[in-house]
Design an enzyme around this catalytic site. Structure first.
Site, PDB file in Angstrom:
ATOM      1  N   CYS A 106       4.204  10.119   7.950  1.00  0.00           N
ATOM      2  CA  CYS A 106       4.066   9.933   6.662  1.00  0.00           C
ATOM      3  C   CYS A 106       4.571  10.303   5.527  1.00  0.00           C
ATOM      4  O   CYS A 106       4.729   9.814   4.727  1.00  0.00           O
ATOM      5  CB  CYS A 106       2.119  10.086   6.323  1.00  0.00           C
ATOM      6  SG  CYS A 106       1.417   9.939   7.838  1.00  0.00           S
ATOM      7  N   ASP A 126       3.055   1.154   6.476  1.00  0.00           N
ATOM      8  CA  ASP A 126       2.476   1.447   5.167  1.00  0.00           C
ATOM      9  C   ASP A 126       3.664   1.278   4.176  1.00  0.00           C
ATOM     10  O   ASP A 126       4.968   1.568   4.617  1.00  0.00           O
ATOM     11  CB  ASP A 126       1.655   2.832   5.071  1.00  0.00           C
ATOM     12  CG  ASP A 126       0.452   2.907   5.626  1.00  0.00           C
ATOM     13  OD1 ASP A 126      -0.250   1.710   5.881  1.00  0.00           O
ATOM     14  OD2 ASP A 126      -0.036   3.753   6.159  1.00  0.00           O
ATOM     15  N   CYS A 140      -1.700   6.235   3.865  1.00  0.00           N
ATOM     16  CA  CYS A 140      -2.829   7.104   4.270  1.00  0.00           C
ATOM     17  C   CYS A 140      -2.896   8.209   3.234  1.00  0.00           C
ATOM     18  O   CYS A 140      -2.070   8.520   2.230  1.00  0.00           O
ATOM     19  CB  CYS A 140      -2.728   7.485   5.412  1.00  0.00           C
ATOM     20  SG  CYS A 140      -1.423   8.410   5.537  1.00  0.00           S
ATOM     21  N   CYS A 178       3.813   2.919  10.812  1.00  0.00           N
ATOM     22  CA  CYS A 178       2.397   2.544  10.761  1.00  0.00           C
ATOM     23  C   CYS A 178       2.354   1.070   9.928  1.00  0.00           C
ATOM     24  O   CYS A 178       1.375   0.545   9.575  1.00  0.00           O
ATOM     25  CB  CYS A 178       1.770   3.773   9.983  1.00  0.00           C
ATOM     26  SG  CYS A 178       2.468   3.858   8.374  1.00  0.00           S
TER      27      CYS A 178
HETATM   28 FE1  FES Z   1       1.014   5.243   7.281  1.00  0.00          FE
HETATM   29 FE2  FES Z   1       0.350   7.685   6.908  1.00  0.00          FE
HETATM   30  S1  FES Z   1      -0.635   6.204   8.242  1.00  0.00           S
HETATM   31  S2  FES Z   1       1.648   6.354   5.614  1.00  0.00           S
END
Ligand code: FES
Length: 152
Positions: free
Chosen positions: A103, A36, A59, A34
């Protein structure tokens, strides 16, 4: 209900959030799925992780798993922290929906990256394989080509 009570609790009241100015090791990893980012700070005394903090642009599931992961490694030895798997964190949270499992990988990798940074900064030898399943952000640094026209 999509998320367990424990996930909701750690998401709404995350433990050990923040920055640490005098950290002994800092790990920053990105999630390949993702994009992140997670940053993990550890303070180590006599081989024990006496304090840990995290910051994430992830998230809710990333927040919950990191929060749980910090609780699971605090007060533990470095070796024990390295054993922590995202699976164990997810189990401790009573599960995550399948599409959010990636995640939890962020938390595990950030812990490992912080320990690796601690080892690097303190000149402690380690087995690189412990940190690498060939797939994590902290290990891709090792993938740089060795040739690079280095002079002898
Ligand atoms: Fe990126 Fe959960 S969607 S860490």
């Amino acid at each position: 209900m999509l998320y367990s009570e424990k996930v909701m609790d750690h998401f709404q009241h995350p433990r050990n959030v923040g920055k640490m100015d005098d950290a002994d090791g800092i790990g920053e990893v990105g999630n390949a799925v993702c994009g992140d980012i997670m940053k993990m700070y550890i303070k180590v005394r006599d081989g024990i992780i006496v304090d840990v903090k995290f910051n994430t642009f992830g998230c809710g599931s990333a927040i919950a798993t990191s929060s749980m992961a910090t609780e699971m490694i605090k007060g533990k030895s470095i070796e024990e922290a390295l054993e922590l798997s995202n699976k164990a964190v997810v189990e401790a949270l009573d599960g995550l929906p399948a599409h959010k499992l990636h995640c939890s990988v962020l938390a595990e990798e950030a812990v490992k990256a912080a320990v690796k940074d601690y080892y690097d900064k303190h000149g402690i030898a380690y087995d690189a394989e412990k940190f690498c399943n060939g797939d994590c952000a902290c290990c891709h640094a090792h993938d740089a080509p060795e040739d690079g026209g280095k002079e002898q």
